[in-house]
Motif scaffolding. Structure first.
Motif, PDB file in Angstrom:
ATOM      1  N   VAL A 110       0.856  -1.190   0.000  1.00  0.00           N
ATOM      2  CA  VAL A 110       0.000   0.000   0.000  1.00  0.00           C
ATOM      3  C   VAL A 110       0.890   1.237   0.000  1.00  0.00           C
ATOM      4  CG1 VAL A 110      -1.884   1.223   1.136  1.00  0.00           C
ATOM      5  CG2 VAL A 110      -1.736  -1.274   1.299  1.00  0.00           C
ATOM      6  N   SER A 111       0.885   1.951  -1.107  1.00  0.00           N
ATOM      7  CA  SER A 111       1.782   3.102  -1.267  1.00  0.00           C
ATOM      8  C   SER A 111       0.962   4.383  -1.349  1.00  0.00           C
ATOM      9  CB  SER A 111       2.633   2.931  -2.532  1.00  0.00           C
ATOM     10  OG  SER A 111       3.463   4.062  -2.732  1.00  0.00           O
ATOM     11  N   ILE A 112       0.857   5.103  -0.243  1.00  0.00           N
ATOM     12  CA  ILE A 112       0.143   6.375  -0.176  1.00  0.00           C
ATOM     13  C   ILE A 112       0.995   7.360   0.622  1.00  0.00           C
ATOM     14  CG2 ILE A 112      -1.969   7.558   0.520  1.00  0.00           C
ATOM     15  CD1 ILE A 112      -3.394   4.895   0.494  1.00  0.00           C
ATOM     16  N   SER A 113       1.129   8.557   0.113  1.00  0.00           N
ATOM     17  CA  SER A 113       1.895   9.583   0.818  1.00  0.00           C
ATOM     18  C   SER A 113       1.217  10.936   0.637  1.00  0.00           C
ATOM     19  CB  SER A 113       3.341   9.657   0.299  1.00  0.00           C
ATOM     20  OG  SER A 113       3.358   9.995  -1.080  1.00  0.00           O
ATOM     21  N   CYS A 114       1.589  11.880   1.469  1.00  0.00           N
ATOM     22  CA  CYS A 114       1.043  13.244   1.405  1.00  0.00           C
ATOM     23  C   CYS A 114       2.146  14.183   0.916  1.00  0.00           C
ATOM     24  CB  CYS A 114       0.538  13.682   2.779  1.00  0.00           C
ATOM     25  SG  CYS A 114      -0.156  15.337   2.793  1.00  0.00           S
ATOM     26  N   PRO A 115       2.019  14.728  -0.306  1.00  0.00           N
ATOM     27  CA  PRO A 115       3.084  15.562  -0.865  1.00  0.00           C
ATOM     28  C   PRO A 115       3.010  17.031  -0.459  1.00  0.00           C
ATOM     29  CG  PRO A 115       1.371  15.262  -2.500  1.00  0.00           C
ATOM     30  CD  PRO A 115       0.922  14.506  -1.269  1.00  0.00           C
ATOM     31  N   LEU A 116       2.057  17.404   0.416  1.00  0.00           N
ATOM     32  CA  LEU A 116       1.881  18.811   0.768  1.00  0.00           C
ATOM     33  C   LEU A 116       3.110  19.357   1.497  1.00  0.00           C
ATOM     34  CD1 LEU A 116      -1.817  18.951   2.046  1.00  0.00           C
ATOM     35  CD2 LEU A 116      -0.912  19.749  -0.139  1.00  0.00           C
ATOM     36  N   THR A 117       3.480  20.561   1.124  1.00  0.00           N
ATOM     37  CA  THR A 117       4.593  21.260   1.789  1.00  0.00           C
ATOM     38  C   THR A 117       4.169  22.692   2.113  1.00  0.00           C
ATOM     39  OG1 THR A 117       5.540  21.944  -0.339  1.00  0.00           O
ATOM     40  CG2 THR A 117       6.355  19.870   0.616  1.00  0.00           C
ATOM     41  N   PHE A 118       4.707  23.204   3.202  1.00  0.00           N
ATOM     42  CA  PHE A 118       4.444  24.583   3.607  1.00  0.00           C
ATOM     43  C   PHE A 118       5.780  25.277   3.848  1.00  0.00           C
ATOM     44  CE2 PHE A 118       0.760  22.124   4.930  1.00  0.00           C
ATOM     45  CZ  PHE A 118      -0.294  22.890   4.434  1.00  0.00           C
ATOM     46  N   THR A 119       5.796  26.548   3.525  1.00  0.00           N
ATOM     47  CA  THR A 119       7.004  27.343   3.746  1.00  0.00           C
ATOM     48  C   THR A 119       6.712  28.393   4.798  1.00  0.00           C
ATOM     49  OG1 THR A 119       7.723  27.029   1.466  1.00  0.00           O
ATOM     50  CG2 THR A 119       8.736  28.834   2.704  1.00  0.00           C
ATOM     51  N   ILE A 120       7.423  28.321   5.888  1.00  0.00           N
ATOM     52  CA  ILE A 120       7.299  29.309   6.969  1.00  0.00           C
ATOM     53  C   ILE A 120       8.648  29.995   7.110  1.00  0.00           C
ATOM     54  CG2 ILE A 120       6.780  29.678   9.398  1.00  0.00           C
ATOM     55  CD1 ILE A 120       5.107  27.147   9.350  1.00  0.00           C
ATOM     56  N   GLY A 121       8.705  31.215   6.647  1.00  0.00           N
ATOM     57  CA  GLY A 121       9.986  31.923   6.631  1.00  0.00           C
ATOM     58  C   GLY A 121      10.949  31.244   5.682  1.00  0.00           C
ATOM     59  N   GLU A 122      12.071  30.798   6.205  1.00  0.00           N
ATOM     60  CA  GLU A 122      13.049  30.082   5.402  1.00  0.00           C
ATOM     61  C   GLU A 122      12.941  28.567   5.580  1.00  0.00           C
ATOM     62  OE1 GLU A 122      16.858  31.573   6.410  1.00  0.00           O
ATOM     63  OE2 GLU A 122      16.511  33.579   5.548  1.00  0.00           O
ATOM     64  N   MET A 123      11.951  28.158   6.361  1.00  0.00           N
ATOM     65  CA  MET A 123      11.788  26.728   6.648  1.00  0.00           C
ATOM     66  C   MET A 123      10.694  26.122   5.768  1.00  0.00           C
ATOM     67  SD  MET A 123      10.709  24.759  10.187  1.00  0.00           S
ATOM     68  CE  MET A 123      11.362  26.108  11.113  1.00  0.00           C
ATOM     69  N   THR A 124      11.019  24.994   5.148  1.00  0.00           N
ATOM     70  CA  THR A 124      10.044  24.241   4.351  1.00  0.00           C
ATOM     71  C   THR A 124       9.599  23.019   5.139  1.00  0.00           C
ATOM     72  OG1 THR A 124      11.060  24.972   2.282  1.00  0.00           O
ATOM     73  CG2 THR A 124       9.634  23.037   2.181  1.00  0.00           C
ATOM     74  N   ILE A 125       8.291  22.913   5.336  1.00  0.00           N
ATOM     75  CA  ILE A 125       7.731  21.809   6.111  1.00  0.00           C
ATOM     76  C   ILE A 125       7.032  20.841   5.165  1.00  0.00           C
ATOM     77  CG2 ILE A 125       6.092  21.137   7.901  1.00  0.00           C
ATOM     78  CD1 ILE A 125       6.498  23.888   9.148  1.00  0.00           C
ATOM     79  N   THR A 126       7.473  19.584   5.170  1.00  0.00           N
ATOM     80  CA  THR A 126       6.838  18.528   4.380  1.00  0.00           C
ATOM     81  C   THR A 126       5.999  17.661   5.304  1.00  0.00           C
ATOM     82  OG1 THR A 126       8.722  18.506   2.860  1.00  0.00           O
ATOM     83  CG2 THR A 126       7.230  16.613   2.789  1.00  0.00           C
ATOM     84  N   ILE A 127       4.705  17.601   5.031  1.00  0.00           N
ATOM     85  CA  ILE A 127       3.779  16.878   5.909  1.00  0.00           C
ATOM     86  C   ILE A 127       4.172  15.409   6.056  1.00  0.00           C
ATOM     87  CG2 ILE A 127       1.389  16.155   6.234  1.00  0.00           C
ATOM     88  CD1 ILE A 127       1.863  19.124   6.659  1.00  0.00           C
ATOM     89  N   GLN A 128       4.588  14.776   4.956  1.00  0.00           N
ATOM     90  CA  GLN A 128       4.893  13.345   4.994  1.00  0.00           C
ATOM     91  C   GLN A 128       6.047  13.039   5.943  1.00  0.00           C
ATOM     92  OE1 GLN A 128       3.082  10.861   3.500  1.00  0.00           O
ATOM     93  NE2 GLN A 128       4.362   9.575   4.793  1.00  0.00           N
ATOM     94  N   GLU A 129       7.014  13.946   6.018  1.00  0.00           N
ATOM     95  CA  GLU A 129       8.145  13.720   6.918  1.00  0.00           C
ATOM     96  C   GLU A 129       7.687  13.672   8.372  1.00  0.00           C
ATOM     97  OE1 GLU A 129      11.074  16.657   6.151  1.00  0.00           O
ATOM     98  OE2 GLU A 129      11.584  15.875   4.150  1.00  0.00           O
ATOM     99  N   TYR A 130       6.749  14.551   8.721  1.00  0.00           N
ATOM    100  CA  TYR A 130       6.240  14.559  10.088  1.00  0.00           C
ATOM    101  C   TYR A 130       5.375  13.335  10.363  1.00  0.00           C
ATOM    102  CZ  TYR A 130       8.012  19.249  10.939  1.00  0.00           C
ATOM    103  OH  TYR A 130       8.843  20.330  11.125  1.00  0.00           O
TER     104      TYR A 130
END
Length: 276
Positions: A207-227
């Motif tokens: 089962v291969s499902i991931s969330c590709p959403l990313t957010f940029t806060i200032g100089e930081m890029t947040i990837t939902i899947q990593e969290y």
């Protein structure tokens, strides 16, 4: 077959031959809901009818047990068939045994035997058979396809036949020993753990499902899947699998579930919320 097993068994040689020949139809009705279950049940149908005789309720319950999902390398699958037949005989003799344990045993054997079967039949015998067949074909020898078929199928047939007999005779003796020592519950519990681990492994692999959403806060890029991976690895595949399981438990039809997955997957994919 051991003499003691013959004395207690109702299974005839004809029943064993039937299970052996029918085992070649294991993949004949493969589907993605229960995989080889129909072929497995068809293979042991005659032994089950022999065991339960006129007990229609018992036979019906046995048929329902063995329609559960089953999937493994075809050649060693007869070993599991033999054990299943032996267990059904035990259930018929001793009403205090829990019949659901047969599926726990089947699930616990699928992984190890598939690993062995894949290694030998797809990793060794297939390569060897094709190599010899190609070598003869390059020389223009007309026996090339027969060499390929013989080299691959001789061990296949032998493993099927002796696996069925070994699974039945040794499985029966093993079960009787467990019953006398009172260790059946422990084996069933351990088999259930192995089955749960196997299911979890299959979820992570298939089962291969991931969330590709990313957010940029200032100089930081947040990837939902990593969290999500930090919280629980393969979290989304687990949620998806549990959701499907919940729908099945509520009695929803498989076709409706598949249609729902397609629609929801399409919508979430277009919106960029999930990726496959």
């Amino acid at each position: 077959m051991a003499e003691t097993t013959q004395a207690a068994s109702q299974i005839t040689k004809r029943d064993f031959r039937s299970a052996f020949w029918r085992s070649f139809t294991l993949m004949g009705s493969f589907n993605y809901e229960r995989m080889q279950s129909l072929g497995f049940l068809y293979s042991i149908m005659k032994p089950l009818k022999r065991i339960y005789g006129d007990d229609e309720e018992g036979l019906r319950a046995a048929l329902k047990r063995h329609i559960a999902a089953f999937n493994m390398t075809c050649a060693p699958s007869t070993f599991v068939m033999g054990i299943s037949i032996a267990m059904e005989e035990s259930f018929k003799r001793d009403k205090e045994l829990d019949p659901s344990t047969v599926n726990s045993i089947k699930v616990s054997l699928m992984g190890p035997l598939s690993g062995i079967g894949d290694t030998f039949f797809w990793g060794i015998f297939r390569v060897l058979a094709c190599s010899l067949g190609v070598a003869f074909a390059q020389q223009g020898n007309p026996i090339a396809p027969f060499i390929l078929l013989l080299v691959f199928n001789i061990p296949n047939v032998l493993v099927r036949w002796f696996g069925l007999k070994l699974g039945y005779t040794q499985g029966s003796a093993f079960l009787e020993k467990l019953e006398k020592n009172g260790q059946m519950k422990l084996v069933t519990y351990c088999a259930g753990i192995i089955g749960a681990v196997s299911i979890g492994t299959m979820i992570a692999m298939w089962v291969s499902i991931s969330c590709p959403l990313t957010f940029t806060i200032g100089e930081m890029t947040i990837t939902i899947q990593e969290y999500l991976d930090q919280i629980i690895p393969k979290f989304l595949p687990l949620v998806c699998t549990l959701a499907v399981y919940g729908c099945l438990k509520k009695g929803m039809k498989t076709t409706a579930i598949i249609a729902g997955i397609c629609v929801i997957g399409f919508v979430l994919g277009v919106t960029g919320l999930v990726a496959m």
